[in-house]
Design a protein around this motif. Structure first.
Motif, short mmCIF file in Angstrom:
data_model
loop_
_atom_site.label_atom_id
_atom_site.label_comp_id
_atom_site.label_asym_id
_atom_site.label_seq_id
_atom_site.Cartn_x
_atom_site.Cartn_y
_atom_site.Cartn_z
N THR A 25 21.22 -23.47 -78.36
CA THR A 25 21.95 -22.69 -79.36
C THR A 25 22.88 -23.57 -80.19
O THR A 25 23.06 -23.33 -81.39
CB THR A 25 22.76 -21.58 -78.69
OG1 THR A 25 23.63 -22.14 -77.68
CG2 THR A 25 21.84 -20.56 -78.02
N ALA A 26 23.45 -24.62 -79.57
CA ALA A 26 24.36 -25.51 -80.29
C ALA A 26 23.64 -26.30 -81.38
O ALA A 26 24.22 -26.62 -82.41
CB ALA A 26 25.05 -26.45 -79.32
N ARG A 27 22.38 -26.63 -81.15
CA ARG A 27 21.64 -27.41 -82.13
C ARG A 27 21.51 -26.67 -83.46
O ARG A 27 21.43 -27.31 -84.52
CB ARG A 27 20.23 -27.72 -81.60
CG ARG A 27 20.20 -28.71 -80.45
CD ARG A 27 18.77 -28.93 -80.00
NE ARG A 27 18.70 -29.70 -78.77
CZ ARG A 27 17.57 -30.00 -78.14
NH1 ARG A 27 16.42 -29.58 -78.63
NH2 ARG A 27 17.59 -30.71 -77.02
N TYR A 28 21.48 -25.34 -83.40
CA TYR A 28 21.23 -24.57 -84.62
C TYR A 28 22.37 -23.58 -84.89
O TYR A 28 22.17 -22.57 -85.56
CB TYR A 28 19.89 -23.84 -84.50
CG TYR A 28 18.77 -24.78 -84.14
CD1 TYR A 28 18.17 -25.57 -85.11
CD2 TYR A 28 18.37 -24.94 -82.81
CE1 TYR A 28 17.17 -26.46 -84.78
CE2 TYR A 28 17.38 -25.84 -82.47
CZ TYR A 28 16.77 -26.60 -83.46
OH TYR A 28 15.79 -27.49 -83.13
N TRP A 37 14.61 -22.07 -86.02
CA TRP A 37 14.41 -23.33 -86.72
C TRP A 37 13.75 -24.36 -85.83
O TRP A 37 13.06 -25.27 -86.32
CB TRP A 37 15.74 -23.87 -87.23
CG TRP A 37 16.23 -23.21 -88.47
CD1 TRP A 37 17.36 -22.47 -88.63
CD2 TRP A 37 15.60 -23.22 -89.77
NE1 TRP A 37 17.48 -22.02 -89.92
CE2 TRP A 37 16.41 -22.46 -90.65
CE3 TRP A 37 14.43 -23.80 -90.27
CZ2 TRP A 37 16.09 -22.27 -91.98
CZ3 TRP A 37 14.10 -23.61 -91.60
CH2 TRP A 37 14.93 -22.86 -92.45
N ALA A 38 13.95 -24.27 -84.52
CA ALA A 38 13.35 -25.24 -83.60
C ALA A 38 11.83 -25.19 -83.65
O ALA A 38 11.16 -26.21 -83.41
CB ALA A 38 13.83 -24.96 -82.18
N TYR A 39 11.28 -24.03 -83.99
CA TYR A 39 9.83 -23.87 -84.02
C TYR A 39 9.24 -24.12 -85.41
O TYR A 39 8.03 -24.25 -85.54
CB TYR A 39 9.46 -22.46 -83.56
CG TYR A 39 9.92 -22.16 -82.15
CD1 TYR A 39 9.14 -22.49 -81.06
CD2 TYR A 39 11.15 -21.56 -81.91
CE1 TYR A 39 9.55 -22.22 -79.77
CE2 TYR A 39 11.59 -21.29 -80.63
CZ TYR A 39 10.78 -21.62 -79.56
OH TYR A 39 11.21 -21.37 -78.29
N VAL A 40 10.10 -24.16 -86.43
CA VAL A 40 9.60 -24.26 -87.80
C VAL A 40 8.88 -25.59 -88.05
O VAL A 40 7.76 -25.61 -88.56
CB VAL A 40 10.75 -24.09 -88.81
CG1 VAL A 40 10.28 -24.43 -90.22
CG2 VAL A 40 11.26 -22.65 -88.77
#
Length: 264
Positions: A25-28, A37-40
């Motif tokens: 969660t901190a990454r985004y 966004w991690a999967y985009v």
């Protein structure tokens, strides 16, 4: 030493899970789409391979390739490679980034590379497993697909062991980041990801096995593209890399036992 690390990770498994969720969660944080966004990026990359190579140019590989479709071939190799690079890079930086925390709290250092690698695999792992839905119908969802979760699990273990070893080296020598970045940038060319193994000169194929992902990529290709079980050679190479990486980690743990926190 390795057994002690496993035990420490098991005893702190609840904390490990909480730390992993917080890292994801901190990454985004602050973005509208959040974790999506991690999967985009991997999904857009996969879509680009399919559209450009299979739809627009309709490129084909030779008869000895696992599949004639270039896009499909690239997807099955590139997605595990992206997962490996992301997990390894984040795991390598994990101890340095957590230096202040480790200096003030008596937490097991293994928690931090384990958190980073697990966070990466929680993003890429489901995408790797979802490939079964894309390629399974070609082989009527044969029994070979049962191996896919095992391959993902083995990739996680290999990424964790190598990531932890690199994290210790990074703590001792900051140049490790530049060296690893270079190795990963050329590593994709020294693997059967961009081209079938049969296209590489036979006298030099041993070079490809110096890449820890070669055996895993060949296994993914066998399962997803051909619907067959990985070869014994691939299983042996995966086991050899895990054993070698574990031995390296054990040596680094023993040598850094009294100095790791000071390095950070």
């Amino acid at each position: 030493m390795l057994l002690a690390q496993v035990q420490a990770l098991w005893h702190a498994r609840a904390l490990w899970w909480v730390m992993t969720r917080r890292e994801i969660t901190a990454r985004y944080a602050g973005t509208a789409a959040g974790v999506l966004w991690a999967y985009v990026q991997p999904l857009l990359t996969v879509a680009a391979y399919y559209v450009v190579f299979d739809i627009v140019f309709a490129m084909r590989l030779g008869d000895n390739a696992p599949t004639p479709a270039v896009g499909a071939f690239l997807i099955v190799g590139a997605l595990p490679w992206m997962a490996f690079c992301d997990a390894l890079s984040r795991g390598m930086l994990s101890l340095v980034e957590a230096g202040g925390v480790l200096q003030k709290n008596a937490l097991p250092p293994v928690l931090f590379p384990a958190r980073s690698v697990l966070a990466s695999m929680l993003v890429h792992g489901p995408l790797l497993l979802a490939l079964a839905l894309a390629y399974g119908p070609q082989h009527h969802f044969g029994s070979a697909l049962l191996v896919l979760p095992i391959l993902v699990g083995l990739q996680f273990l290999l990424s964790l062991v190598l990531g932890y070893a690199l994290a210790i080296l990074m703590a001792a020598l900051r140049d490790t980041a530049q060296i690893v970045a270079f190795v990963l940038s050329v590593g994709i060319f020294m693997s059967p990801i961009l081209f079938p193994l049969t296209m590489f000169p036979e006298a030099w194929r041993w070079v490809l096995w110096l890449n820890p992902m070669t055996a895993l990529v060949l296994s993914y290709q066998a399962v997803l593209l051909q619907g067959v079980w990985p070869s014994i050679l691939a299983w042996a190479a995966i086991a050899a890399w895990l054993a070698g990486a574990s031995l390296l980690l054990a040596v680094l743990l023993r040598r850094s036992r009294d100095q790791l926190v000071d390095w950070l």
